[in-house]
Design an enzyme around this catalytic site. Sequence first.
Site, mmCIF file in Angstrom:
data_model
loop_
_atom_site.group_PDB
_atom_site.id
_atom_site.type_symbol
_atom_site.label_atom_id
_atom_site.label_comp_id
_atom_site.label_asym_id
_atom_site.label_seq_id
_atom_site.Cartn_x
_atom_site.Cartn_y
_atom_site.Cartn_z
ATOM 1 N N GLU A 117 -0.564 4.264 -8.015
ATOM 2 C CA GLU A 117 -0.234 5.238 -6.985
ATOM 3 C C GLU A 117 1.035 5.971 -7.426
ATOM 4 O O GLU A 117 2.006 5.335 -7.832
ATOM 5 C CB GLU A 117 -0.010 4.490 -5.656
ATOM 6 C CG GLU A 117 0.093 5.371 -4.454
ATOM 7 C CD GLU A 117 -1.260 5.731 -3.801
ATOM 8 O OE1 GLU A 117 -2.321 5.413 -4.365
ATOM 9 O OE2 GLU A 117 -1.217 6.345 -2.726
ATOM 10 N N LYS A 151 -7.727 -2.969 3.559
ATOM 11 C CA LYS A 151 -6.413 -2.361 3.831
ATOM 12 C C LYS A 151 -5.945 -2.788 5.201
ATOM 13 O O LYS A 151 -6.736 -2.879 6.143
ATOM 14 C CB LYS A 151 -6.449 -0.847 3.679
ATOM 15 C CG LYS A 151 -7.455 -0.144 4.518
ATOM 16 C CD LYS A 151 -7.437 1.349 4.210
ATOM 17 C CE LYS A 151 -8.708 1.982 4.713
ATOM 18 N NZ LYS A 151 -8.805 3.396 4.448
ATOM 19 N N PHE A 156 -1.759 -0.720 -10.168
ATOM 20 C CA PHE A 156 -2.407 -1.850 -9.518
ATOM 21 C C PHE A 156 -3.723 -2.286 -10.152
ATOM 22 O O PHE A 156 -4.285 -3.294 -9.752
ATOM 23 C CB PHE A 156 -2.594 -1.610 -8.017
ATOM 24 C CG PHE A 156 -3.335 -0.362 -7.633
ATOM 25 C CD1 PHE A 156 -4.710 -0.292 -7.745
ATOM 26 C CD2 PHE A 156 -2.633 0.738 -7.129
ATOM 27 C CE1 PHE A 156 -5.386 0.858 -7.387
ATOM 28 C CE2 PHE A 156 -3.307 1.897 -6.771
ATOM 29 C CZ PHE A 156 -4.694 1.959 -6.892
ATOM 30 N N ARG A 186 -7.947 10.801 -6.879
ATOM 31 C CA ARG A 186 -8.938 9.993 -6.180
ATOM 32 C C ARG A 186 -10.280 10.713 -6.101
ATOM 33 O O ARG A 186 -11.334 10.107 -6.141
ATOM 34 C CB ARG A 186 -8.400 9.730 -4.773
ATOM 35 C CG ARG A 186 -9.315 8.922 -3.943
ATOM 36 C CD ARG A 186 -8.949 9.055 -2.479
ATOM 37 N NE ARG A 186 -10.183 9.145 -1.770
ATOM 38 C CZ ARG A 186 -10.634 8.237 -0.930
ATOM 39 N NH1 ARG A 186 -9.908 7.218 -0.667
ATOM 40 N NH2 ARG A 186 -11.783 8.374 -0.341
ATOM 41 N N ARG A 222 -17.037 1.194 -0.910
ATOM 42 C CA ARG A 222 -16.066 0.689 0.059
ATOM 43 C C ARG A 222 -16.567 -0.692 0.462
ATOM 44 O O ARG A 222 -17.585 -0.811 1.124
ATOM 45 C CB ARG A 222 -15.997 1.618 1.262
ATOM 46 C CG ARG A 222 -14.813 1.365 2.154
ATOM 47 C CD ARG A 222 -14.789 2.302 3.337
ATOM 48 N NE ARG A 222 -14.469 3.677 2.974
ATOM 49 C CZ ARG A 222 -13.248 4.127 2.745
ATOM 50 N NH1 ARG A 222 -12.221 3.312 2.838
ATOM 51 N NH2 ARG A 222 -13.054 5.385 2.448
ATOM 52 N N LYS A 260 0.885 -1.175 0.000
ATOM 53 C CA LYS A 260 0.000 0.000 0.000
ATOM 54 C C LYS A 260 0.918 1.219 0.000
ATOM 55 O O LYS A 260 1.425 1.626 1.036
ATOM 56 C CB LYS A 260 -0.922 0.002 1.220
ATOM 57 C CG LYS A 260 -1.931 1.146 1.189
ATOM 58 C CD LYS A 260 -2.867 1.078 2.367
ATOM 59 C CE LYS A 260 -4.081 1.991 2.222
ATOM 60 N NZ LYS A 260 -3.765 3.388 1.909
HETATM 61 P P1 ATP Z 1 -6.378 5.823 3.235
HETATM 62 O O1 ATP Z 1 -6.597 7.096 3.979
HETATM 63 O O2 ATP Z 1 -6.102 4.665 4.110
HETATM 64 O O3 ATP Z 1 -5.478 5.930 2.066
HETATM 65 P P2 ATP Z 1 -8.652 6.122 1.684
HETATM 66 O O4 ATP Z 1 -9.960 6.297 2.334
HETATM 67 O O5 ATP Z 1 -7.990 7.292 1.064
HETATM 68 O O6 ATP Z 1 -7.744 5.421 2.709
HETATM 69 P P3 ATP Z 1 -8.952 3.503 0.829
HETATM 70 O O7 ATP Z 1 -9.733 2.910 -0.268
HETATM 71 O O8 ATP Z 1 -9.480 3.251 2.164
HETATM 72 O O9 ATP Z 1 -8.804 5.023 0.555
HETATM 73 O O10 ATP Z 1 -7.468 3.006 0.710
HETATM 74 C C1 ATP Z 1 -6.975 2.776 -0.550
HETATM 75 C C2 ATP Z 1 -6.019 3.852 -0.985
HETATM 76 O O11 ATP Z 1 -4.697 3.364 -0.884
HETATM 77 C C3 ATP Z 1 -6.219 4.106 -2.439
HETATM 78 O O12 ATP Z 1 -7.079 5.189 -2.639
HETATM 79 C C4 ATP Z 1 -4.855 4.367 -2.993
HETATM 80 O O13 ATP Z 1 -4.584 5.754 -3.017
HETATM 81 C C5 ATP Z 1 -3.922 3.770 -1.990
HETATM 82 N N1 ATP Z 1 -3.151 2.608 -2.496
HETATM 83 C C6 ATP Z 1 -1.814 2.441 -2.379
HETATM 84 N N2 ATP Z 1 -1.408 1.282 -2.887
HETATM 85 C C7 ATP Z 1 -2.504 0.661 -3.355
HETATM 86 C C8 ATP Z 1 -2.730 -0.583 -3.988
HETATM 87 N N3 ATP Z 1 -1.736 -1.446 -4.230
HETATM 88 N N4 ATP Z 1 -4.010 -0.877 -4.322
HETATM 89 C C9 ATP Z 1 -5.015 -0.021 -4.080
HETATM 90 N N5 ATP Z 1 -4.861 1.165 -3.480
HETATM 91 C C10 ATP Z 1 -3.620 1.516 -3.120
#
Ligand code: ATP
Length: 608
Positions: free
Chosen positions: A316, A439, A356, A286, A433, A266
Site C-alpha cells: 500500500e 477486513k 504485504f 488495484r 473476495r 490496513k
Molecule cells: P476498501 O474500500 O475497504 O479498501 P476494497 O473493496 O477496496 O475495500 P478490499 O479487498 O475489500 O478492497 O480491502 C483491501 C484493501 O485494503 C486492499 O485493496 C488494499 O488497498 C488495502 N490494504 C491496506 N493494507 C493492507 C494490507 N495489510 N493487506 C491487504 N490489503 C491492504
Amino acid sequence: MADLEFSALVNFYEKIEATSSRLAMTDLLVALFKRTPPEVIDKLVYLTRGTLGPDYAAPELGVAEKLALRAVALALGLGAKEVEAAYKQLGDLGSAAEELMKKRKPASILDFFGGAEAAQSGRPLTVGEVYDALMRIAKAAGPGAQDAKITTLVALLKRAQPKEAKYLLRIVTGKLRLGVADMTILDALAVAFAGSKSARPIIERAYNVHPDLGYIAKVLAEQGLEGVKGIRVTVGVPVKPMLAERLSDPAEILSKLGGACLAEYKYDGERVQAHKKGDEVVLFSRRLENITSHYPDVVEMVREHVRAGEAILEGEIVAINPDTGEMLPFQELMHRRRKYEVEEAMEKYPVSVFLFDLLYVDGESLLDAPLPERRKRLEEVVEEGERFRLARSQIVKSPDELMRFFEEAVAEGCEGVMCKSLERDSIYQMGARGWLWIKFKRDYRYEMTDTVDLVVVGAFYGRGKRAGTYGALLMAAYSPEEDVFKTVCKVGSGFTDEDLAQLPKLLEPYRIDHKHPRVVSRMEADVWFVPAVVLEIIGAEITLSPMHTCALGKLRPDAGLAIRFPRFTGRYRFDKKPEDATTEEELVEMYKRQKKVAVPKAPAGEAA
Ligand code: ATP
C-alpha cells in the site's frame, strides 16, 4: 492472413444492442467466436470491449469528438456545419454519420445486396484492417499527429458502409458501450472453444493470472484448453488482486480464521502491485491501471530495496508527512494523479510503501503457497528502508489481542486491520473476495469538534526539512487526582516554519535528560521536558489506543485515549499553566460525547 469482414462484427453489435438478456448475449458471442479466424480473434475481442488491448496496456485512442467530426465531413464531402447539425439532432456522432451516409447514397439496386459502398469504395473492411488502422491512429504522435489521425480515419470512413461508420466512430471516440461484461466473454469463450461452461474455472484462472481477454481468446482458439492451462504468472502482466470479506466482531473474525490469524495494519492509501525485472519496474493499481508514472520515487525504492532479479510484490502506498513520518489521509495521494509536474508533487507529497505480499520471485510463482510462506519470503526479499517497509503485523490469538492491535492501528491513522488466514490453504486467491482475508474496519468513527490544550512533555527529532528542529512533540493531558501528565498524541502537523524555528528555543529551558517524574508515558521520546508549555490542539477524533496513557484502563482494559490526526491550531497558550491544561476526565467526557458518524460500507462482492 485469414480475417473476418468488419460488417459481420457490426451486424453482431446491432444484435447485441437489441438484447438485454445475458444468455442471449452469450449465445450471440459464441456464434461470432466460432466463425472468427483465430488469427484475428484477439483484435475482435478488444474492439468489442471498445479498446485496443488489455486495460493495463491498451494505447489510448483519444480521438477528440471535434477531430472525428472533421473526418466525417471530409470523408463525406460535406461541410462541418452540416455534420454538426446532424450530430446535435441525434446526440451521437456515429448515428449522425450513418444517417448522412444513407442520405447521400440514393438507393440503388446494389443496396439490396448490401454492396453499394463496397462496389464504390473498393474491398470491404476487415476486422484486422480496422484494428490495425485504429492502432495507427492511437499511436500517431509528435507534430503532424492530428493530420495523420484524420487521414487514417477518413480513409477508413470512405470504405465503410453506413452501419460500419457508426460503430467505427463510436470506437474511435471511446463511446462504444455494448455492455458486454468480461465475465460474459469468458462464458462465451468456454462454450465456443471448450464445448461448455464447465471449462469456465480453468479459463477464469488463466484470466486472473493474465487479465487480457484478447490473449486468452487467442490461446484458446489456437491451442485449446491445454494451452490455457499453461498460462503462467508473468512479470509485467498484472495479476487480479485478492480481495477481502468484511466483519466487525473480533471474536467472529477469529473463529472464521480458525482461532488465530495474522493481523496487519490496513493502511489507508493506494494499493500497488509492483513488478520488477532487473532495473525495470512497473506499478499497477488495484484496478490494474499502469500507475508507474505517478510514483517515480516508488519505482526507485523497488529497485533499491528488492533483492531479486524478478519479483511481483504487493503493498500500500501511503502519503506521509516527510518531516515527522506521520501517515496522512488517503486524499493526499490525489496530488500524484496529475500528469505533469510529478517531480514537484513528489517533493511536496512524499509517500511510504508498506509491503504485504509476494506473488512471484525469480521464476517461482508463490500464488499457491500459504501466507506464512509468502510472508517469510517477502521478509527475505525486501530490504527495509525508511520509506519502504513491511506492513506492521502481529499474530493474534484472542479477541482482546485483536482489539488492541486494531485500536493501535486506528490511532496511528490506519483504517483498521486486515486479518489473514495462516492455515495451510491460505493461498493468494486471485480476483476473488473470500474469507481468507477479512477486513476489520470501524462501522462508526467519531468527530472531534472542540480543541484541547495539551502540555508538551517530550519531542522527537525531525528529518528532512525539519532536521535540526523537532519533527513532532509528545503531548499530555493533566490528571488532577494523581497530579501527573498523561500522553494523548504525537503532534507534527500545523506548525509553520516560524513555529519550527522558535520551538527549540522556546522549549530549551525545560529540557531534561530523562522523563520527568510527573509524566506517565509508554512512548520513548528523543528529548524530555519539564511540563510547562501548553499548546492548543485539534484532531479528527478521539480514539482508544494502547500507545497512550491518558485514561488508560478507564474505558477499556489496557487502552488509553489518543487524538487521531492531531494538529497544532497555532495558538500558544502562554496564559495557561500546565495544570490548567485539559484534564484526563475532560477528555473521557469528550470521547463519550463525540458525534458518531457512520463509515460508509462498500457492499461485499462489489469492487470499490
Ligand atoms: P476498501 O474500500 O475497504 O479498501 P476494497 O473493496 O477496496 O475495500 P478490499 O479487498 O475489500 O478492497 O480491502 C483491501 C484493501 O485494503 C486492499 O485493496 C488494499 O488497498 C488495502 N490494504 C491496506 N493494507 C493492507 C494490507 N495489510 N493487506 C491487504 N490489503 C491492504
